[in-house]
Every structure is written in structure tokens, then in C-alpha cells.
Design a protein around this motif. Sequence first.
Motif, PDB file in Angstrom:
ATOM      1  N   ARG A   9       1.638   5.758  -1.549  1.00  0.00           N
ATOM      2  CA  ARG A   9       1.232   6.724  -0.520  1.00  0.00           C
ATOM      3  C   ARG A   9       2.470   7.309   0.158  1.00  0.00           C
ATOM      4  NH1 ARG A   9      -0.555   3.516   4.205  1.00  0.00           N
ATOM      5  NH2 ARG A   9       1.700   3.401   4.372  1.00  0.00           N
ATOM      6  N   ASP A  10       3.398   6.449   0.550  1.00  0.00           N
ATOM      7  CA  ASP A  10       4.602   6.912   1.242  1.00  0.00           C
ATOM      8  C   ASP A  10       5.511   7.715   0.320  1.00  0.00           C
ATOM      9  OD1 ASP A  10       3.618   5.732   3.511  1.00  0.00           O
ATOM     10  OD2 ASP A  10       4.941   3.987   3.419  1.00  0.00           O
ATOM     11  N   ALA A  11       5.543   7.396  -0.961  1.00  0.00           N
ATOM     12  CA  ALA A  11       6.369   8.160  -1.909  1.00  0.00           C
ATOM     13  C   ALA A  11       5.849   9.583  -2.060  1.00  0.00           C
ATOM     14  CB  ALA A  11       6.409   7.459  -3.270  1.00  0.00           C
ATOM     15  N   VAL A  12       4.534   9.754  -2.213  1.00  0.00           N
ATOM     16  CA  VAL A  12       3.995  11.108  -2.366  1.00  0.00           C
ATOM     17  C   VAL A  12       4.134  11.887  -1.058  1.00  0.00           C
ATOM     18  CG1 VAL A  12       1.540  10.693  -1.871  1.00  0.00           C
ATOM     19  CG2 VAL A  12       2.185  12.440  -3.525  1.00  0.00           C
ATOM     20  N   LEU A  13       4.010  11.214   0.078  1.00  0.00           N
ATOM     21  CA  LEU A  13       4.230  11.887   1.359  1.00  0.00           C
ATOM     22  C   LEU A  13       5.699  12.284   1.522  1.00  0.00           C
ATOM     23  CD1 LEU A  13       1.905   9.766   3.671  1.00  0.00           C
ATOM     24  CD2 LEU A  13       1.619  12.186   3.100  1.00  0.00           C
ATOM     25  N   THR A  14       6.626  11.469   1.017  1.00  0.00           N
ATOM     26  CA  THR A  14       8.053  11.803   1.059  1.00  0.00           C
ATOM     27  C   THR A  14       8.330  13.067   0.268  1.00  0.00           C
ATOM     28  OG1 THR A  14       8.770   9.515   1.395  1.00  0.00           O
ATOM     29  CG2 THR A  14      10.360  10.997   0.376  1.00  0.00           C
ATOM     30  N   LEU A  15       7.821  13.137  -0.963  1.00  0.00           N
ATOM     31  CA  LEU A  15       8.014  14.334  -1.783  1.00  0.00           C
ATOM     32  C   LEU A  15       7.363  15.546  -1.119  1.00  0.00           C
ATOM     33  CD1 LEU A  15       8.968  15.773  -4.343  1.00  0.00           C
ATOM     34  CD2 LEU A  15       6.815  15.062  -5.428  1.00  0.00           C
ATOM     35  N   ALA A  16       6.164  15.374  -0.622  1.00  0.00           N
ATOM     36  CA  ALA A  16       5.448  16.487   0.019  1.00  0.00           C
ATOM     37  C   ALA A  16       6.211  16.987   1.248  1.00  0.00           C
ATOM     38  CB  ALA A  16       4.044  16.043   0.407  1.00  0.00           C
ATOM     39  N   PHE A  46      -1.250  14.775  -5.622  1.00  0.00           N
ATOM     40  CA  PHE A  46      -1.988  13.526  -5.773  1.00  0.00           C
ATOM     41  C   PHE A  46      -1.019  12.449  -6.240  1.00  0.00           C
ATOM     42  CE2 PHE A  46      -5.133  16.797  -6.802  1.00  0.00           C
ATOM     43  CZ  PHE A  46      -6.284  16.356  -6.175  1.00  0.00           C
ATOM     44  N   ASN A  47      -1.313  11.199  -5.924  1.00  0.00           N
ATOM     45  CA  ASN A  47      -0.684  10.107  -6.650  1.00  0.00           C
ATOM     46  C   ASN A  47      -1.395  10.036  -7.985  1.00  0.00           C
ATOM     47  OD1 ASN A  47       1.388   8.749  -5.165  1.00  0.00           O
ATOM     48  ND2 ASN A  47      -0.191   8.140  -3.704  1.00  0.00           N
ATOM     49  N   GLN A  48      -0.643   9.864  -9.054  1.00  0.00           N
ATOM     50  CA  GLN A  48      -1.289   9.805 -10.360  1.00  0.00           C
ATOM     51  C   GLN A  48      -1.888   8.428 -10.580  1.00  0.00           C
ATOM     52  OE1 GLN A  48       0.195  12.102 -13.574  1.00  0.00           O
ATOM     53  NE2 GLN A  48       0.085  10.347 -14.945  1.00  0.00           N
ATOM     54  N   ASN A  49      -3.172   8.425 -10.837  1.00  0.00           N
ATOM     55  CA  ASN A  49      -3.908   7.209 -11.168  1.00  0.00           C
ATOM     56  C   ASN A  49      -5.110   7.628 -12.008  1.00  0.00           C
ATOM     57  OD1 ASN A  49      -5.987   8.055  -9.313  1.00  0.00           O
ATOM     58  ND2 ASN A  49      -4.819   7.144  -7.642  1.00  0.00           N
ATOM     59  N   GLU A 103      10.951   7.568   1.779  1.00  0.00           N
ATOM     60  CA  GLU A 103      11.969   7.686   2.820  1.00  0.00           C
ATOM     61  C   GLU A 103      11.272   7.987   4.134  1.00  0.00           C
ATOM     62  OE1 GLU A 103      14.400  10.903   1.546  1.00  0.00           O
ATOM     63  OE2 GLU A 103      15.113   9.847  -0.241  1.00  0.00           O
ATOM     64  N   THR A 104      11.871   7.534   5.207  1.00  0.00           N
ATOM     65  CA  THR A 104      11.380   7.852   6.533  1.00  0.00           C
ATOM     66  C   THR A 104      12.316   8.892   7.127  1.00  0.00           C
ATOM     67  OG1 THR A 104      10.539   5.611   6.780  1.00  0.00           O
ATOM     68  CG2 THR A 104      10.789   6.904   8.789  1.00  0.00           C
ATOM     69  N   PRO A 105      11.770  10.009   7.577  1.00  0.00           N
ATOM     70  CA  PRO A 105      12.641  11.044   8.122  1.00  0.00           C
ATOM     71  C   PRO A 105      13.303  10.586   9.410  1.00  0.00           C
ATOM     72  CG  PRO A 105      10.366  11.584   8.577  1.00  0.00           C
ATOM     73  CD  PRO A 105      10.361  10.350   7.704  1.00  0.00           C
ATOM     74  N   GLY A 106      14.485  11.094   9.661  1.00  0.00           N
ATOM     75  CA  GLY A 106      15.155  10.809  10.924  1.00  0.00           C
ATOM     76  C   GLY A 106      14.495  11.595  12.034  1.00  0.00           C
ATOM     77  N   GLY A 107      14.772  11.247  13.238  1.00  0.00           N
ATOM     78  CA  GLY A 107      14.263  12.027  14.361  1.00  0.00           C
ATOM     79  C   GLY A 107      12.939  11.549  14.914  1.00  0.00           C
ATOM     80  N   GLY A 108      12.509  10.366  14.549  1.00  0.00           N
ATOM     81  CA  GLY A 108      11.282   9.844  15.134  1.00  0.00           C
ATOM     82  C   GLY A 108      10.047  10.169  14.336  1.00  0.00           C
ATOM     83  N   THR A 109       8.922  10.027  14.987  1.00  0.00           N
ATOM     84  CA  THR A 109       7.645  10.225  14.313  1.00  0.00           C
ATOM     85  C   THR A 109       6.919  11.421  14.905  1.00  0.00           C
ATOM     86  OG1 THR A 109       6.473   8.783  15.842  1.00  0.00           O
ATOM     87  CG2 THR A 109       7.406   7.747  13.884  1.00  0.00           C
ATOM     88  N   THR A 110       5.950  11.914  14.152  1.00  0.00           N
ATOM     89  CA  THR A 110       5.093  12.984  14.646  1.00  0.00           C
ATOM     90  C   THR A 110       3.815  12.339  15.196  1.00  0.00           C
ATOM     91  OG1 THR A 110       4.046  13.251  12.489  1.00  0.00           O
ATOM     92  CG2 THR A 110       5.941  14.663  12.974  1.00  0.00           C
ATOM     93  N   ASP A 111       3.049  13.107  15.872  1.00  0.00           N
ATOM     94  CA  ASP A 111       1.759  12.667  16.371  1.00  0.00           C
ATOM     95  C   ASP A 111       0.696  13.563  15.758  1.00  0.00           C
ATOM     96  OD1 ASP A 111      -0.205  11.354  17.812  1.00  0.00           O
ATOM     97  OD2 ASP A 111       0.152  12.500  19.639  1.00  0.00           O
ATOM     98  N   PRO A 112       0.326  13.279  14.494  1.00  0.00           N
ATOM     99  CA  PRO A 112      -0.580  14.182  13.789  1.00  0.00           C
ATOM    100  C   PRO A 112      -1.977  14.184  14.411  1.00  0.00           C
ATOM    101  CG  PRO A 112      -0.238  12.199  12.507  1.00  0.00           C
ATOM    102  CD  PRO A 112       0.677  12.105  13.699  1.00  0.00           C
ATOM    103  N   SER A 113      -2.567  15.368  14.398  1.00  0.00           N
ATOM    104  CA  SER A 113      -3.949  15.464  14.834  1.00  0.00           C
ATOM    105  C   SER A 113      -4.844  15.069  13.670  1.00  0.00           C
ATOM    106  CB  SER A 113      -4.264  16.897  15.272  1.00  0.00           C
ATOM    107  OG  SER A 113      -4.106  17.788  14.177  1.00  0.00           O
ATOM    108  N   VAL A 114      -6.058  14.661  13.972  1.00  0.00           N
ATOM    109  CA  VAL A 114      -7.049  14.334  12.950  1.00  0.00           C
ATOM    110  C   VAL A 114      -8.207  15.308  13.125  1.00  0.00           C
ATOM    111  CG1 VAL A 114      -8.605  12.600  12.004  1.00  0.00           C
ATOM    112  CG2 VAL A 114      -6.387  11.899  12.948  1.00  0.00           C
ATOM    113  N   THR A 115      -8.493  16.058  12.060  1.00  0.00           N
ATOM    114  CA  THR A 115      -9.557  17.048  12.090  1.00  0.00           C
ATOM    115  C   THR A 115     -10.651  16.620  11.126  1.00  0.00           C
ATOM    116  OG1 THR A 115      -7.930  18.780  12.542  1.00  0.00           O
ATOM    117  CG2 THR A 115     -10.101  19.496  11.769  1.00  0.00           C
ATOM    118  N   GLU A 116     -11.871  16.508  11.628  1.00  0.00           N
ATOM    119  CA  GLU A 116     -13.020  16.212  10.773  1.00  0.00           C
ATOM    120  C   GLU A 116     -13.472  17.509  10.136  1.00  0.00           C
ATOM    121  OE1 GLU A 116     -14.523  13.175  10.286  1.00  0.00           O
ATOM    122  OE2 GLU A 116     -13.050  12.182  11.562  1.00  0.00           O
TER     123      GLU A 116
END
Length: 185
Positions: free
Chosen positions: A25-32, A101-104, A171-184
Motif C-alpha cells: 500500500r505504501d509503495a503504490v502511494l509513494t509512486l503515486a 493499483f497494486n498488482q494482485n 518512502e515517507t515525504p519530508g515536511g510532516g503529514t497531511t490531514d486528508p479529508s474523507v469523502t463518502e
Amino acid sequence: WRRVMTESVVVCTWQGLREDPPEERDAVLTLARRVAGDLAAELVWLIVGEPPEGSLAAAGTQGVARIDAVRGDDLGDARPDALVDAVARYCGEREVAVLLFNQNFGSRAIAPRVAQRLGGGVVMNAIDVDVVDDRLDVTASAYGGDTRVVYELDRSSPAVLALLPNVIEAETPGGGTTDPSVTEI
């Protein structure tokens, strides 16, 4: 009234036959995240079904701007037809530049069908993506991993890509974290 759309790079996961391990999950998010930065696009995580435990924290760590959660009774069993319909409908209503997608086993059945519905290209076995001028150069593994091939995809339609497991280190980006919103959705 005019609907303003922001181009996005979307990572798609779902609950069902197999939950993506956190490192995949973290690898595909890193590439994205890298591709979204190169395109000056928004990074969105599309979760079909119930978001897995820890998804909000992982999204924040990986720089995700927004989590879009698609739920429905017909999506609980990870049926391919329902998943294809839900993902294609979601992407068709937005300006999606890249869908990852992660390939599976599941994404092998779903990614090509979504690409066909969107009129876009699909690359399975992806190991890297570069933005070059007005196209995406997608490097993929071929012939059992012995060969690499680069597909040039123009950006006139969405690119649908499935990332091979264990090819990108999260990889974890530098500069802290974001606070993503969640939309249904």
C-alpha cells in the motif's frame, strides 16, 4: 454553472479477496505521490468498501489530499463486475490522469476492464513511471522479469497502471503529514 475539475492521480484499493499488505500500500502511494507531484495533480486514494484500519494515518503519512470511499451492498464480496462498474463510474466523473493499483489477482481482472471503459491505456507489471513532456513513460517487467519495456502513453486519456509488488521502496515525504479529508461517494 461550470464544474471545475482538478486533475488527479488516484490509487485504488478495495476490501475483499486480499487486503494489500501495508508495505505494498505504501509503495503504490509513494509512486503515486511522485507522479502527482510531477503532474502538479492532486493525490487521491479511492477505497472501495470499508476503509481498512489505519488508512487515514497511512494517507496522511503518504501525502494523500483526500480519501474517497465508495460503499455499496454489491461491493462487499469483491465481485469483479461491481468493482469495475464502481471504479469506472468514479473515474468517469472526475479528471483522472493516472489510476494506480497494486498488482494482485483482483487487479489483474479489474484494471484492464476499467481502462477499456475509460478509453485509456493499461500497463500491468509496472515498476516505474516518468512524466516526459505530454506523456507518461511506464517501465514494466516483461518475460518473467528478465526484460524491461517502456510504454509511452499519451495523456489524452487516463492511464491505468498496476504496480508489481516489491519493486518500489515506500518512502515517507519530508515536511510532516497531511490531514486528508474523507469523502463518502
